[in-house]
Design an enzyme around this catalytic site. Structure first.
Site, PDB file in Angstrom:
ATOM      1  N   ASP A  35       2.089 -21.966  -4.754  1.00  0.00           N
ATOM      2  CA  ASP A  35       3.376 -22.179  -4.072  1.00  0.00           C
ATOM      3  C   ASP A  35       4.060 -23.458  -4.552  1.00  0.00           C
ATOM      4  O   ASP A  35       3.394 -24.424  -4.921  1.00  0.00           O
ATOM      5  CB  ASP A  35       3.133 -22.254  -2.556  1.00  0.00           C
ATOM      6  CG  ASP A  35       4.425 -22.091  -1.773  1.00  0.00           C
ATOM      7  OD1 ASP A  35       5.408 -21.550  -2.325  1.00  0.00           O
ATOM      8  OD2 ASP A  35       4.449 -22.521  -0.604  1.00  0.00           O
ATOM      9  N   GLY A  36       5.390 -23.439  -4.505  1.00  0.00           N
ATOM     10  CA  GLY A  36       6.157 -24.648  -4.818  1.00  0.00           C
ATOM     11  C   GLY A  36       6.913 -24.578  -6.140  1.00  0.00           C
ATOM     12  O   GLY A  36       7.521 -25.571  -6.554  1.00  0.00           O
ATOM     13  N   GLY A  38       9.689 -22.952  -6.880  1.00  0.00           N
ATOM     14  CA  GLY A  38      11.131 -23.074  -6.676  1.00  0.00           C
ATOM     15  C   GLY A  38      11.526 -24.526  -6.479  1.00  0.00           C
ATOM     16  O   GLY A  38      12.465 -25.034  -7.106  1.00  0.00           O
ATOM     17  N   ARG A  48      15.602 -21.704 -10.131  1.00  0.00           N
ATOM     18  CA  ARG A  48      14.246 -21.460  -9.642  1.00  0.00           C
ATOM     19  C   ARG A  48      13.353 -20.750 -10.663  1.00  0.00           C
ATOM     20  O   ARG A  48      12.142 -20.962 -10.711  1.00  0.00           O
ATOM     21  CB  ARG A  48      14.297 -20.641  -8.350  1.00  0.00           C
ATOM     22  CG  ARG A  48      14.860 -21.403  -7.153  1.00  0.00           C
ATOM     23  CD  ARG A  48      15.013 -20.477  -5.945  1.00  0.00           C
ATOM     24  NE  ARG A  48      13.752 -19.868  -5.567  1.00  0.00           N
ATOM     25  CZ  ARG A  48      12.853 -20.429  -4.747  1.00  0.00           C
ATOM     26  NH1 ARG A  48      13.101 -21.596  -4.191  1.00  0.00           N
ATOM     27  NH2 ARG A  48      11.734 -19.804  -4.464  1.00  0.00           N
ATOM     28  N   SER A  80       3.779 -11.663  -2.917  1.00  0.00           N
ATOM     29  CA  SER A  80       3.347 -11.132  -1.619  1.00  0.00           C
ATOM     30  C   SER A  80       4.192  -9.928  -1.209  1.00  0.00           C
ATOM     31  O   SER A  80       5.290  -9.710  -1.753  1.00  0.00           O
ATOM     32  CB  SER A  80       3.453 -12.223  -0.547  1.00  0.00           C
ATOM     33  OG  SER A  80       4.809 -12.411  -0.168  1.00  0.00           O
ATOM     34  N   THR A  81       3.694  -9.187  -0.232  1.00  0.00           N
ATOM     35  CA  THR A  81       4.470  -8.054   0.303  1.00  0.00           C
ATOM     36  C   THR A  81       5.768  -8.550   0.946  1.00  0.00           C
ATOM     37  O   THR A  81       6.705  -7.782   1.115  1.00  0.00           O
ATOM     38  CB  THR A  81       3.648  -7.259   1.346  1.00  0.00           C
ATOM     39  OG1 THR A  81       3.026  -8.185   2.250  1.00  0.00           O
ATOM     40  CG2 THR A  81       2.570  -6.414   0.694  1.00  0.00           C
ATOM     41  N   ASN A  83       7.533 -11.116  -0.381  1.00  0.00           N
ATOM     42  CA  ASN A  83       8.406 -11.701  -1.415  1.00  0.00           C
ATOM     43  C   ASN A  83       9.530 -10.770  -1.874  1.00  0.00           C
ATOM     44  O   ASN A  83      10.459 -11.207  -2.557  1.00  0.00           O
ATOM     45  CB  ASN A  83       7.591 -12.180  -2.624  1.00  0.00           C
ATOM     46  CG  ASN A  83       6.784 -13.445  -2.359  1.00  0.00           C
ATOM     47  OD1 ASN A  83       5.691 -13.629  -2.908  1.00  0.00           O
ATOM     48  ND2 ASN A  83       7.309 -14.343  -1.517  1.00  0.00           N
ATOM     49  N   ARG A 202      -3.988 -24.524  -1.226  1.00  0.00           N
ATOM     50  CA  ARG A 202      -2.548 -24.299  -1.197  1.00  0.00           C
ATOM     51  C   ARG A 202      -1.803 -25.596  -1.499  1.00  0.00           C
ATOM     52  O   ARG A 202      -1.777 -26.509  -0.676  1.00  0.00           O
ATOM     53  CB  ARG A 202      -2.069 -23.757   0.152  1.00  0.00           C
ATOM     54  CG  ARG A 202      -0.549 -23.515   0.112  1.00  0.00           C
ATOM     55  CD  ARG A 202      -0.024 -22.708   1.261  1.00  0.00           C
ATOM     56  NE  ARG A 202       1.331 -22.248   0.978  1.00  0.00           N
ATOM     57  CZ  ARG A 202       1.927 -21.233   1.551  1.00  0.00           C
ATOM     58  NH1 ARG A 202       1.285 -20.535   2.459  1.00  0.00           N
ATOM     59  NH2 ARG A 202       3.152 -20.886   1.226  1.00  0.00           N
ATOM     60  N   ARG A 208      -0.106 -23.048   5.705  1.00  0.00           N
ATOM     61  CA  ARG A 208      -0.285 -21.682   6.227  1.00  0.00           C
ATOM     62  C   ARG A 208      -0.857 -20.783   5.138  1.00  0.00           C
ATOM     63  O   ARG A 208      -0.839 -21.108   3.959  1.00  0.00           O
ATOM     64  CB  ARG A 208       1.042 -21.122   6.736  1.00  0.00           C
ATOM     65  CG  ARG A 208       2.187 -21.202   5.740  1.00  0.00           C
ATOM     66  CD  ARG A 208       3.467 -20.556   6.280  1.00  0.00           C
ATOM     67  NE  ARG A 208       4.583 -20.789   5.386  1.00  0.00           N
ATOM     68  CZ  ARG A 208       5.498 -21.763   5.539  1.00  0.00           C
ATOM     69  NH1 ARG A 208       5.422 -22.579   6.568  1.00  0.00           N
ATOM     70  NH2 ARG A 208       6.466 -21.909   4.657  1.00  0.00           N
TER      71      ARG A 208
HETATM   72  C1  IPE Z   1       3.223 -17.341  -0.671  1.00  0.00           C
HETATM   73  O1  IPE Z   1       4.269 -18.205  -0.912  1.00  0.00           O
HETATM   74  C2  IPE Z   1       3.235 -16.217  -1.653  1.00  0.00           C
HETATM   75  C3  IPE Z   1       2.838 -16.557  -3.025  1.00  0.00           C
HETATM   76  C4  IPE Z   1       2.507 -17.739  -3.449  1.00  0.00           C
HETATM   77  C5  IPE Z   1       2.820 -15.465  -3.953  1.00  0.00           C
HETATM   78  P1  IPE Z   1       5.668 -18.054  -0.140  1.00  0.00           P
HETATM   79  O2  IPE Z   1       6.543 -19.142  -0.649  1.00  0.00           O
HETATM   80  O3  IPE Z   1       6.168 -16.669  -0.276  1.00  0.00           O
HETATM   81  O4  IPE Z   1       5.239 -18.300   1.365  1.00  0.00           O
HETATM   82  P2  IPE Z   1       6.113 -18.761   2.611  1.00  0.00           P
HETATM   83  O5  IPE Z   1       7.347 -17.919   2.631  1.00  0.00           O
HETATM   84  O6  IPE Z   1       6.433 -20.204   2.418  1.00  0.00           O
HETATM   85  O7  IPE Z   1       5.226 -18.541   3.791  1.00  0.00           O
HETATM   86  C1  IPE Z   2       5.624 -19.553  -5.282  1.00  0.00           C
HETATM   87  O1  IPE Z   2       6.632 -20.492  -5.405  1.00  0.00           O
HETATM   88  C2  IPE Z   2       5.829 -18.363  -6.156  1.00  0.00           C
HETATM   89  C3  IPE Z   2       6.039 -17.097  -5.439  1.00  0.00           C
HETATM   90  C4  IPE Z   2       6.104 -16.949  -4.157  1.00  0.00           C
HETATM   91  C5  IPE Z   2       6.173 -15.916  -6.259  1.00  0.00           C
HETATM   92  P1  IPE Z   2       7.941 -20.375  -4.520  1.00  0.00           P
HETATM   93  O2  IPE Z   2       8.952 -19.565  -5.255  1.00  0.00           O
HETATM   94  O3  IPE Z   2       7.628 -19.895  -3.157  1.00  0.00           O
HETATM   95  O4  IPE Z   2       8.408 -21.885  -4.486  1.00  0.00           O
HETATM   96  P2  IPE Z   2       9.027 -22.635  -3.251  1.00  0.00           P
HETATM   97  O5  IPE Z   2       8.081 -22.520  -2.111  1.00  0.00           O
HETATM   98  O6  IPE Z   2      10.344 -21.964  -2.951  1.00  0.00           O
HETATM   99  O7  IPE Z   2       9.189 -24.038  -3.724  1.00  0.00           O
HETATM  100 MG    MG Z   3       7.130 -20.851  -1.443  1.00  0.00          MG
END
Ligand code: IPE
Ligand code: IPE
Ligand code: MG
Length: 254
Positions: A35-36, A38, A48, A80-81, A83, A202, A208
């Site tokens: 995660d992170g 973006g 992003r 994820s489901t 996303n 994470r 979470r």
């Molecule tokens: C979790 O990250 C899913 C993946 C890393 C693939 P998200 O960015 O989708 O999770 P939330 O929305 O912050 O819970």
């Molecule tokens: C995780 O990074 C990648 C996926 C969920 C596919 P994010 O795209 O959720 O990045 P943030 O959380 O927006 O920074």
């Molecule tokens: Mg994220």
């Protein structure tokens, strides 16, 4: 008592590069919520999708590092489901990166890594489904590491899917309802045959699970860090593994 995880080489100060891994203290299964991406790009004034590209590079490096240090099972949350709620151009960018990655995956086969994909594939592009199946088949007998990729994966979706299969078996008279145990459920998850998560990592500061391996993380140790996924490198993983090695796991005992 937990074993000390790192030995110092020649009594040097414990710098990451001088640490030596002690295999007995390694988790059997490390789960990564990548995660992170973006935020990593936004912080640099970039779209992003650049963050996803950097995140994908880091995933390649870190998955190979896990194999080098002898982690037997490493799982990575790719998509994820939930996303699918994202803008279509972002979803397309992620799926294109995943395709590029799959096309380039022979390096895992060369290193005897078994590739396993978990999640509901039916919604993925045909080319992805086909390549995933090819990679799974050609790596089926490899034992150096299980590399588990969660794509269109959701823990609740996985449990629903397992419940449907078990209910069907009950209806067909293959299984009696009172014979259903925790093991029956585990055997019907996408992760059947794989060990539960020992260490769930994470990055990105969110505290979470976001629907990742919710059954398999029942007794996982959690490691959260503010570092964004593209910056979560091998050195940071070493720090997480050292932290894990010093946790006292009791599983309800004393
Ligand atoms: C979790 O990250 C899913 C993946 C890393 C693939 P998200 O960015 O989708 O999770 P939330 O929305 O912050 O819970
Ligand atoms: C995780 O990074 C990648 C996926 C969920 C596919 P994010 O795209 O959720 O990045 P943030 O959380 O927006 O920074
Ligand atoms: Mg994220």
């Amino acid at each position: 008592m937990a074993l000390p995880f790192f030995k110092k080489k020649n009594s040097q100060p414990p710098q990451a590069e001088s640490r030596v891994l002690i295999p007995e203290t390694l988790p059997q299964h490390v789960g990564f919520i990548m995660d992170g991406n973006g935020r990593w790009a936004t912080k640099r004034g970039m779209p992003r999708r650049f963050g996803h590209r950097e995140g994908a590079k880091n995933f390649r490096d870190l998955s190979l590092y896990c194999r080098e240090i002898g982690i037997p099972n490493a799982s990575f949350y790719v998509f994820s489901t939930e996303n699918w709620k994202r803008p279509q151009d972002e979803i397309d960018a992620i799926m294109d990166l995943f395709w590029d990655y799959l096309c380039d995956a022979d390096q895992y086969l060369d290193r005897c890594v078994r590739m396993i994909f978990i999640g509901d594939r039916s919604r993925l592009q045909d080319r992805l489904q086909k390549r995933m199946q090819e990679l799974e088949e050609s790596s089926r007998d490899f034992e150096k590491m299980n590399l588990i990729l969660a794509i269109n994966y959701g823990g609740r979706d996985e449990i629903c899917h397992a419940a449907q299969q078990i209910a069907q078996k009950a209806q067909d008279g293959i299984l009696r309802p009172d014979e259903i145990t925790e093991q029956t459920i585990a055997d019907h998850l996408y992760t059947a045959g794989l060990p539960d998560v020992d260490l769930l990592i994470r990055p990105s500061g969110e505290l979470r699970l976001s629907n990742y391996l919710i059954w398999q993380c029942a007794y996982a140790e959690y490691y959260f860090t503010d570092v964004l996924w593209p910056d979560f490198n091998a050195d940071k993983l070493n720090t997480a593994l050292a932290d894990f090695a010093n946790r006292g796991r009791r599983f309800g005992g004393i």
